[in-house]
Design a protein around this motif. Structure first.
Motif, PDB file in Angstrom:
ATOM      1  N   PHE A  55       1.010  -1.043  -0.140  1.00  0.00           N
ATOM      2  CA  PHE A  55       0.028  -0.237  -0.381  1.00  0.00           C
ATOM      3  C   PHE A  55       0.873   1.423  -0.208  1.00  0.00           C
ATOM      4  O   PHE A  55       0.586   2.240  -0.703  1.00  0.00           O
ATOM      5  N   ASP A  56       1.593   1.214   0.692  1.00  0.00           N
ATOM      6  CA  ASP A  56       2.724   2.291   0.392  1.00  0.00           C
ATOM      7  C   ASP A  56       3.403   2.518  -0.192  1.00  0.00           C
ATOM      8  O   ASP A  56       3.780   3.929  -1.203  1.00  0.00           O
ATOM      9  N   ARG A  57       3.955   2.005  -1.499  1.00  0.00           N
ATOM     10  CA  ARG A  57       4.875   1.649  -2.305  1.00  0.00           C
ATOM     11  C   ARG A  57       3.404   2.417  -4.277  1.00  0.00           C
ATOM     12  O   ARG A  57       3.586   3.325  -4.656  1.00  0.00           O
ATOM     13  N   PHE A  58       2.455   2.085  -3.454  1.00  0.00           N
ATOM     14  CA  PHE A  58       1.115   1.918  -4.599  1.00  0.00           C
ATOM     15  C   PHE A  58       1.188   3.245  -4.570  1.00  0.00           C
ATOM     16  O   PHE A  58       0.200   4.329  -5.336  1.00  0.00           O
ATOM     17  N   ILE A  59       0.616   3.733  -3.164  1.00  0.00           N
ATOM     18  CA  ILE A  59       0.809   5.046  -2.784  1.00  0.00           C
ATOM     19  C   ILE A  59       1.981   6.135  -3.219  1.00  0.00           C
ATOM     20  O   ILE A  59       1.742   7.379  -3.940  1.00  0.00           O
ATOM     21  N   GLY A  61       4.058   5.686  -5.087  1.00  0.00           N
ATOM     22  CA  GLY A  61       3.862   5.404  -6.741  1.00  0.00           C
ATOM     23  C   GLY A  61       5.321   5.153  -7.007  1.00  0.00           C
ATOM     24  O   GLY A  61       5.771   4.645  -8.539  1.00  0.00           O
ATOM     25  N   ARG A  62       5.717   3.839  -6.397  1.00  0.00           N
ATOM     26  CA  ARG A  62       6.631   2.647  -6.325  1.00  0.00           C
ATOM     27  C   ARG A  62       6.044   1.303  -6.954  1.00  0.00           C
ATOM     28  O   ARG A  62       4.495   1.192  -6.771  1.00  0.00           O
ATOM     29  N   PRO A  63       7.341   0.422  -7.744  1.00  0.00           N
ATOM     30  CA  PRO A  63       6.400  -0.835  -8.073  1.00  0.00           C
ATOM     31  C   PRO A  63       6.595  -1.725  -7.058  1.00  0.00           C
ATOM     32  O   PRO A  63       7.691  -0.626  -5.887  1.00  0.00           O
ATOM     33  N   ILE A  64       5.898  -2.582  -7.208  1.00  0.00           N
ATOM     34  CA  ILE A  64       5.469  -3.297  -6.039  1.00  0.00           C
ATOM     35  C   ILE A  64       6.156  -4.979  -6.095  1.00  0.00           C
ATOM     36  O   ILE A  64       6.335  -5.315  -7.235  1.00  0.00           O
ATOM     37  N   PRO A  65       7.573  -5.402  -5.757  1.00  0.00           N
ATOM     38  CA  PRO A  65       7.856  -6.359  -5.752  1.00  0.00           C
ATOM     39  C   PRO A  65       6.942  -7.541  -6.440  1.00  0.00           C
ATOM     40  O   PRO A  65       6.015  -7.838  -5.004  1.00  0.00           O
ATOM     41  N   VAL A  66       7.112  -8.584  -7.042  1.00  0.00           N
ATOM     42  CA  VAL A  66       6.646  -9.739  -7.155  1.00  0.00           C
ATOM     43  C   VAL A  66       7.183 -10.341  -5.955  1.00  0.00           C
ATOM     44  O   VAL A  66       5.434 -11.213  -5.732  1.00  0.00           O
TER      45      VAL A  66
END
Length: 390
Positions: A55-59, A61-66
């Motif tokens: 959620f932090d990465r989505f907010i 704008g960073r990519p979410i690792p697999v």
């Protein structure tokens, strides 16, 4: 003191003590999660590092690792449970989501014309995205095989309950049920016989034993394979570290080599190879006929029909005017079911045409993807060898 510290099995309260197991029985809402910790279904939204980080990465704008996506999916799947005697029972997402999503989309599509247009445009896009996403985070999922199964069940229920049976001949109803039953049977046999395609460790000088299981996703293998099916030469699989028969390919989803692998079918959750390719083709053909028959009978029942031609005393009709089908919800539901059947039949027809071309030329889908386009025999001999399972 004892119950205060024993929060999960294997909890170590002090370095000098042996681990103690929590022997207290589970209540109906408690369970042991995938980390072997005692948990409660009311805490389903608490303490999930993967969800918080994603959620932090989505907010930001960073990519979410697999690995975060996989951990989040596994946590969701682990925590979706229902109360049960002796401990909460797990409900897997990929088992429940297909039927819920399918029925919800079909009910929504029957509201009006624009909803139908949006839903039937979105369904292929949604399935393509889920195939790509689940292929990365959960390659051995049952989502697509259950989607196919529930689609067939939904159409049968819709046909028997919504289509005006008084306007259909008993033979037409029997033909649809028979074709649908045959397609289910053939797809079941395809899945059941998939393990016979798997190559195990060599048992003797020239024999191989079968083995199933594994995890990952389709194709890499060997160089320099021989043109003849009758060759006894064995080749080394770089992934399995073992010898395999000619024309065997490694499937990363199944985690093993597959004899004459055509492709890994996400819709049946198994590989299609030498032992089950005929059942797969027969099931696809029967399902195509069943879907086209369902669409024709449904549309000519709820729309104004017009006769086209007569074959052996049976008049073939096509729908002429469907302008007023959205004025009654059950009629609209039958209409959208027919459109969904036509959409499914289109993709099955494309698959059948591709399969027919490959079989006629004598090579499998995996060989075609790898660029090994070797015409081994003429068309008739290739079909004969395919029907004989050679």
């Amino acid at each position: 003191m004892n119950s205060h510290f024993a929060s999960y099995p294997g909890d170590i309260r002090d370095d000098c003590y042996e681990p103690e197991l929590d022997t207290d029985p589970l209540c109906c809402c408690e369970y042991y999660d995938r980390n072997a910790a005692r948990n409660h279904i009311l805490a389903c939204c608490c303490n999930c590092t993967d969800v918080d980080e994603s959620f932090d990465r989505f907010i930001s704008g960073r990519p979410i690792p697999v690995d975060r996506q996989r951990g989040m999916l596994l946590t969701f799947q682990d925590r979706i449970r229902i109360p049960w005697r002796g401990g909460a029972k797990q409900i897997t997402v990929d088992n429940v989501l297909p039927v819920v999503l399918l029925v919800a989309l079909q009910l929504l599509a029957a509201v009006d014309f624009y909803c139908s247009l949006v839903i039937f445009t979105a369904i292929p896009v949604l399935l393509a995205y889920l195939k790509r996403f689940l292929g990365r985070v959960l390659p051995k999922t049952k989502f697509f095989s259950l989607w196919l199964f529930w689609s067939g069940i939904y159409l049968v229920i819709l046909f028997e309950s919504t289509v005006p049976l008084l306007e259909l001949l008993p033979e037409e109803n029997l033909a649809f049920v028979l074709l649908m039953s045959l397609s289910f049977f053939c797809f079941y046999k395809t899945n059941q016989r998939a393990g016979q395609n798997h190559v195990g460790q060599p048992v003797g000088a020239g024999g191989f034993k079968d083995e199933a299981n594994g995890d990952s996703q389709s194709a890499i293998l060997i160089s320099d394979r021989e043109d003849s099916d009758e060759s006894d030469g064995r080749l080394a699989c770089q992934a399995c570290r073992k010898y395999v028969p000619p024309r065997s390919y490694h499937c990363k989803v199944c985690g093993t080599c597959v004899v004459k692998q055509d492709h890994h079918s996400v819709w049946l959750n198994c590989c299609v190879g030498r032992s089950n390719h005929r059942f797969f083709l027969a099931g696809s053909f029967c399902s195509l006929l069943a879907l086209l028959l369902f669409a024709n009978l449904s549309l000519t029942s709820v729309c104004h029909p017009t006769p086209i031609f007569t074959v052996f005393g049976v008049t073939v009709m096509l729908p002429d005017d469907c302008s007023d089908i959205y004025f009654q919800y059950d009629i609209a539901l039958c209409f959208t079911g027919a459109i969904y059947a036509l959409l499914m039949s289109l993709f099955i027809l494309i698959s059948l045409l591709k399969q027919s071309c490959l079989i006629s030329r004598g090579f499998t889908g995996t060989e075609w993807q790898r660029g090994e386009h070797i015409n081994r025999r003429n068309c008739l001999v290739n079909w004969k060898m395919f029907c004989l399972g050679q």
